[in-house]
Design an enzyme around this catalytic site. Structure first.
Site, PDB file in Angstrom:
ATOM      1  N   SER A 124       3.908  -0.606  10.825  1.00 39.64           N
ATOM      2  CA  SER A 124       2.668   0.434  10.923  1.00 39.64           C
ATOM      3  C   SER A 124       1.440   0.158  11.743  1.00 39.64           C
ATOM      4  CB  SER A 124       2.395   0.627   9.418  1.00 39.64           C
ATOM      5  OG  SER A 124       3.589   0.788   8.570  1.00 39.64           O
ATOM      6  N   HIS A 149       5.952   4.517  11.737  1.00 40.87           N
ATOM      7  CA  HIS A 149       6.185   5.779  10.710  1.00 40.87           C
ATOM      8  C   HIS A 149       4.859   6.616  10.836  1.00 40.87           C
ATOM      9  CE1 HIS A 149       4.799   3.393   6.833  1.00 40.87           C
ATOM     10  NE2 HIS A 149       3.747   3.563   7.734  1.00 40.87           N
TER      11      HIS A 149
END
Length: 223
Positions: A124, A149
């Site tokens: 992330s 993501h």
């Protein structure tokens, strides 16, 4: 991004936009003896790492981590133009703090080249930070995993304000997708599709994706 405190009925309250799946960890307590540990083993370790031009980015990404890393990078760049080794092992965290570190790595790299070394998991916001390194200087250890993501945010308040923040998150997602597309050589469309859900990669898969240049097995392989 923060909003002011007040009546929940007329004040939008938003948590910092995150790039991870974990809840905020409690902030560490400040103790009176925190400033009295100059000769502690931890302080000695920090001093040795600084002397060896190594910076560790471990754990959740927040404003305190961003401030600490920024200070270390600027201090190291101010002492020498020799390479700086930045080790990343992070589940992610606040996008804005990740942006700060990402931009600072780029800023300092113009003075002292920065080696980005992934270890453990680089997820992330941690992946956003890792991607700040020059492609040829992004390496990882053999068992590192990577996660890309879309950002997440929480907000409550008037519907109009919720709509504004929702649009901002969409803009942020598009910006992050552009960054990863540029840094990996993938198309924007592929990155957007991949990051629509959790996109995990092994070290070898991250090399094929263009996020990692090579796997290293010893410190002697760093340039």
């Amino acid at each position: 991004m923060h909003a002011g405190s007040g009546n929940d009925m007329d004040i939008t309250r938003m948590t910092p936009t995150r790039l991870d799946d974990e809840p905020d960890a409690p902030e560490p307590e400040t103790r009176e003896d925190d400033n009295k540990t100059l000769n502690s083993p931890i302080s000695e370790l920090e001093g040795r790492l600084f002397d060896q031009r190594k910076v560790l980015i471990f754990g959740g990404i927040n404003d305190k981590i961003a401030r600490d890393v920024t200070g270390r990078l600027l201090a190291l760049a101010g002492t020498s133009d020799k390479p700086i080794d930045v080790y990343v092992n992070s589940p992610g965290g606040h996008v804005e703090s990740g942006d700060t570190i990402h931009d600072m790595i780029r800023f300092v790299d113009s003075i002292a080249p920065i080696n980005m070394i992934g270890t453990g998991w680089v997820a992330s916001a941690g992946a956003l930070i890792y991607a700040a390194g020059r492609p040829e200087r992004r390496v990882c250890l053999p068992n590192t995993r990577f996660l890309l993501h879309q950002p997440m945010g929480g907000v409550r308040g008037p519907a109009t304000d919720i709509d504004i923040e929702a649009r901002e998150i969409i803009k942020m997602r598009e910006r992050l997708n552009r960054i990863f597309a540029k840094e990996t050589g993938q198309t924007y469309e592929k990155v957007a599709k991949d990051t629509d859900r959790n996109y995990w990669m092994s070290a070898n898969e991250a090399i094929a994706y263009g996020l990692v240049n090579r796997i290293i097995h010893s410190a002697t392989e760093l340039k």
